[in-house]
Design a protein around this motif. Structure first.
Motif, PDB file in Angstrom:
ATOM      1  N   UNK A   1       0.919  -1.252   0.145  1.00 10.33           N
ATOM      2  CA  UNK A   1       0.043   0.143  -0.144  1.00 10.33           C
ATOM      3  C   UNK A   1       0.781   1.237  -0.001  1.00 10.33           C
ATOM      4  N   UNK A   2       0.474   2.514  -0.477  1.00 14.06           N
ATOM      5  CA  UNK A   2       1.224   3.599  -0.597  1.00 14.06           C
ATOM      6  C   UNK A   2       1.368   4.306   0.716  1.00 14.06           C
ATOM      7  N   UNK A   3       2.273   4.950   0.812  1.00 14.33           N
ATOM      8  CA  UNK A   3       2.749   5.698   2.048  1.00 14.33           C
ATOM      9  C   UNK A   3       2.183   7.034   1.881  1.00 14.33           C
ATOM     10  N   UNK A   4       2.302   7.713   0.944  1.00 15.29           N
ATOM     11  CA  UNK A   4       1.747   9.081   0.750  1.00 15.29           C
ATOM     12  C   UNK A   4       1.124   9.239  -0.783  1.00 15.29           C
ATOM     13  N   UNK A   5      -0.194   9.826  -0.765  1.00 15.50           N
ATOM     14  CA  UNK A   5      -1.133   9.969  -1.495  1.00 15.50           C
ATOM     15  C   UNK A   5      -1.398  11.536  -1.836  1.00 15.50           C
ATOM     16  N   UNK A   6      -1.346  12.074  -2.829  1.00 13.51           N
ATOM     17  CA  UNK A   6      -1.734  13.474  -2.949  1.00 13.51           C
ATOM     18  C   UNK A   6      -3.231  13.509  -3.481  1.00 13.51           C
ATOM     19  N   UNK A   7      -4.022  14.561  -3.227  1.00 10.32           N
ATOM     20  CA  UNK A   7      -5.320  14.567  -3.374  1.00 10.32           C
ATOM     21  C   UNK A   7      -5.462  15.684  -4.332  1.00 10.32           C
ATOM     22  N   UNK A   8      -5.592  15.554  -5.605  1.00 13.26           N
ATOM     23  CA  UNK A   8      -5.662  16.597  -6.634  1.00 13.26           C
ATOM     24  C   UNK A   8      -7.010  17.465  -6.746  1.00 13.26           C
ATOM     25  N   UNK A   9      -7.524  17.596  -5.847  1.00 11.54           N
ATOM     26  CA  UNK A   9      -8.972  18.334  -5.732  1.00 11.54           C
ATOM     27  C   UNK A   9      -8.969  19.141  -4.494  1.00 11.54           C
ATOM     28  N   UNK A  10     -10.275  19.735  -4.488  1.00 11.25           N
ATOM     29  CA  UNK A  10     -10.669  20.619  -3.381  1.00 11.25           C
ATOM     30  C   UNK A  10     -12.003  20.271  -2.786  1.00 11.25           C
ATOM     31  N   UNK A  11     -12.310  21.038  -1.700  1.00  4.40           N
ATOM     32  CA  UNK A  11     -13.674  20.936  -1.303  1.00  4.40           C
ATOM     33  C   UNK A  11     -14.248  19.725  -0.497  1.00  4.40           C
ATOM     34  N   UNK A  12     -15.354  19.111  -0.454  1.00  3.39           N
ATOM     35  CA  UNK A  12     -15.758  18.183   0.254  1.00  3.39           C
ATOM     36  C   UNK A  12     -15.214  16.838  -0.239  1.00  3.39           C
ATOM     37  N   UNK A  13     -14.884  16.743  -1.673  1.00  3.79           N
ATOM     38  CA  UNK A  13     -14.395  15.222  -2.053  1.00  3.79           C
ATOM     39  C   UNK A  13     -12.983  15.007  -1.557  1.00  3.79           C
ATOM     40  N   UNK A  14     -12.133  16.379  -1.601  1.00  2.23           N
ATOM     41  CA  UNK A  14     -10.941  16.244  -1.045  1.00  2.23           C
ATOM     42  C   UNK A  14     -10.845  15.816   0.577  1.00  2.23           C
ATOM     43  N   UNK A  15     -11.570  16.385   1.228  1.00  8.11           N
ATOM     44  CA  UNK A  15     -11.722  16.063   2.669  1.00  8.11           C
ATOM     45  C   UNK A  15     -12.285  14.454   2.909  1.00  8.11           C
TER      46      UNK A  15
END
Length: 679
Positions: free
Chosen positions: A1-15
């Motif tokens: 499994x990954x150790x670090x993941x970047x979320x390329x979005x904003x708002x409620x879906x990023x949360x």
């Protein structure tokens, strides 16, 4: 499994994605534009990285900046959420070149399903039924018009790229074709950078049903049942539920098989959604619409009835793990419904709204889930989609889920920004919705019955606002005594109390209040807030009491008590009760008189945005309802029309002009008055 993941979005879906990352012990990286500095998703992530200015094309839609942020933070994978770059093949390619995993399907699947024209051709070849129409790539305006005539009106114009209802237009006659084609291309180009259109027969009495699919890299493809998404406005979903009240187990299995075949036809992996349109008069007739190669806004309802975390499944598939379930393990438990909370004003044609969140209460309770990006101090601006949160409710049956959702929306309070919460409650209470008889045109047919545009706020709202203002002006303390410095009791001078006190009997105080676009309403109060009389407009005085309990204002009028959530912003009182949120402004006499005049020919900006088209010129003779200009805000086009018959005597903007809320854009002068001015 990954150790670090970047979320390329904003708002409620990023949360929401960050929440699952935290549960799995994965380090999360948020990205943000200048407009989102300090936003909730940046605060809940382990790391937050700025990626550019407010315009999405310079930040969230910049492949280069997202990839660079992933490199800088050591992210091994990128989760794109939905919208923005979630179905962008260039991001997937760039991440692959950088040795970073894209949490989504293969490039070939994105290319095949991201282009609606190619998608229809691909699934049709796999035996999946498709909506009749023309899906030839590269059709110019003449070819699109010919295809519409060939299909027969009404027809649906759809951008080949993107989704979310952006750029989709229903055309009911040949006379409207040219204008609608131009508008659809503009909106598609603005939203997706691609104005390619396709034409489909418009199925009026239709239901929109989608199947959630899940596939791993080891050859397993299965479906997780369906979601009913028929409650839509402008082709954008408003309320979704799972399972659909329309489908029998046999129909569910048939549509599920078709969805699985559609996914297999492009070698799909990860979580995705196959969308179908179903003829409400013949539920066995269903047609493929499109496949969304990403997580859907409405995925929580599927999670509620299956017990699966779809973001976790995406992560595991992207990491190369096989699915730990097969089709026989998928059991649908109970019922779930989701409502999308938007910053918009249903009473003003659902125009997007902006503002700062001054007060916030989000619902809790049995079966209730809220996916939100809101916090006190959050700024809702014009740069992004106006969706603020999703309110979800689960129950053992549909009736319970619906009742819980109605209750949760009633307990939802966003003060400082108008929302559609009251509209959502009215929609869920509609008799046909209660009975499960829905189609994609229901909201448009109901009109004012759902949007509450038939009149001003009720008198009790103005009474509560006046009492809130009175209470805020009163010194603390009871019985003329308040706490002084050092804890000593201090006598309150009755002349300092704004309750109209005088020797003999209190006098009436008069305020001029206005809510939204309502007329100015005079409200009289006499006495202190804890023991007062209130008269709204020309109504009779009522006995009234008001006091605060925590962040609530309890108002009793003639023995009937109501609890409001309130917040004060200068001369404005925001009140919320049972999902209804309203801003009540205290007007000065001259301002109030001017506001009450109304009826002139001024055309003002209903929201901050950009003028994209100017259709009128100074000197044009126009009738009420004639389109004058088009303003784009929050990725949607809004046509502003002449409010009266007359002559355009002022036009203050050109295409490309950035406008502020309530900025004067044009003036139409009645023909007689214009002639007099000319003389």
């Amino acid at each position: 499994m990954f150790e670090t993941v970047l979320v390329a979005n904003r708002g409620e879906i990023a949360v929401r994605v960050i929440r699952t990352l935290r549960q799995l012990g994965i380090r999360s990286v948020a990205v943000y534009s200048e407009a989102d500095a300090g936003a909730l998703h940046t605060r809940v992530a382990d790391v937050a990285v700025p990626i550019g200015p407010a315009p999405a094309v310079q930040s969230y839609l910049s492949v280069e900046r997202v990839v660079e942020a992933a490199r800088r933070t050591g992210a091994q994978a990128v989760h794109p959420g939905y919208g923005f770059l979630s179905e962008n093949v260039e991001l997937a390619r760039a991440l692959e070149a950088a040795g970073i995993v894209f949490i989504g399907p293969p490039v070939a699947a994105i290319e095949a399903m991201g282009d609606k024209i190619r998608a229809k051709q691909t699934v049709s070849a796999a035996g999946v039924p498709v909506v009749p129409g023309r899906t030839e790539p590269g059709m110019d305006d003449a070819a699109v018009a010919a295809a519409a005539v060939e299909a027969g009106f009404p027809v649906l114009l759809k951008p080949s790229a993107g989704g979310g209802g952006k750029g989709m237009r229903v055309v009911r006659s040949a006379d409207a074709l040219a204008e609608e084609i131009a508008g659809a291309r503009r909106e598609a180009r603005s939203s997706f950078g691609d104005d390619t259109l396709l034409v489909e027969r418009y199925i009026g009495n239709s239901r929109h049903i989608e199947i959630q699919v899940l596939a791993d890299t080891h050859g397993t493809v299965l479906h997780l049942g369906e979601r009913e998404c028929s409650l839509q406005r402008r082709h954008q979903k408003v309320v979704e539920e799972a399972p659909s009240p329309l489908l029998t187990p046999l129909r569910r299995a048939s549509m599920g098989r078709a969805a699985v075949e559609a996914a297999r036809s492009v070698g799909y992996t990860g979580a995705g959604t196959v969308e179908f349109i179903v003829d409400a008069d013949d539920p066995d007739a269903f047609y493929f619409l499109e496949m969304n190669t990403r997580l859907q806004v409405e995925h929580p309802v599927t999670e509620c009835i299956t017990g699966l975390d779809l973001v976790e499944q995406q992560l595991r598939v992207a990491a190369g793990e096989p699915l730990r379930i097969d089709q026989s393990d998928v059991v649908l438990d109970g019922h779930a419904m989701e409502a999308r909370l938007y910053a918009e004003d249903p009473a003003r044609g659902f125009l997007p709204q902006t503002g700062t969140v001054l007060g916030l209460h989000e619902a809790t309770g049995p079966g209730v889930r809220v996916d939100s990006s809101l916090a006190v101090g959050s700024v809702v601006g014009p740069d992004y989609d106006p969706m603020l949160a999703k309110v979800v409710a689960w129950g053992p049956d549909r009736a319970t889920a619906r009742a819980r959702l109605v209750g949760a929306l009633g307990r939802t309070s966003v003060l400082g920004v108008p929302t559609n919460a009251a509209f959502l409650r009215a929609l869920l209470a509609d008799a046909d919705v209660v009975a499960g008889r829905m189609d994609t045109g229901l909201i448009e047919r109901r009109g004012e019955l759902l949007t509450g545009t038939s009149g001003p706020p009720p008198p009790h709202v103005f009474a509560a606002a006046a009492l809130a203002l009175l209470l805020d002006q009163e010194p603390p303390g009871t019985g003329g005594v308040r706490a002084g410095s050092g804890g000593r009791a201090e006598v309150v001078d009755p002349w300092d109390v704004p309750g109209g006190w005088r020797l003999g009997a209190p006098a009436w105080m008069r305020r001029l209040l206005q809510a939204g676009g309502s007329d100015v309403v005079p409200v009289r109060t006499r006495g202190r807030a804890g023991d007062a009389e209130v008269a709204v407009g020309g109504g009779d005085p009522q006995r009234a009491r008001a006091h605060r309990v925590g962040d609530e204002l309890v108002v009793t009028l003639d023995g009937v008590s109501s609890r409001y959530r309130t917040v004060r912003d200068a001369a404005t009182v925001w009140l919320s009760v049972e999902g209804h949120s309203v801003a009540v402004h205290e007007r000065q006499p001259l301002t109030a008189a001017a506001a009450a005049g109304g009826g002139d020919g001024t055309v003002s900006a209903p929201m901050p945005g950009t003028v994209t088209v100017v259709r009128a010129s100074v000197g044009d003779q126009v009738s009420a309802g004639t389109p004058l200009l088009v303003v784009e805000a929050m990725k949607m086009e809004h046509v502003l029309t002449a409010p009266i018959d007359g002559t355009v005597t002022e036009l203050a903007v050109t295409a490309g002009h950035q406008v502020r809320l309530d900025e004067r854009l044009a003036v139409v002068t009645p023909t007689g008055a214009a002639s007099e001015q000319g003389e």
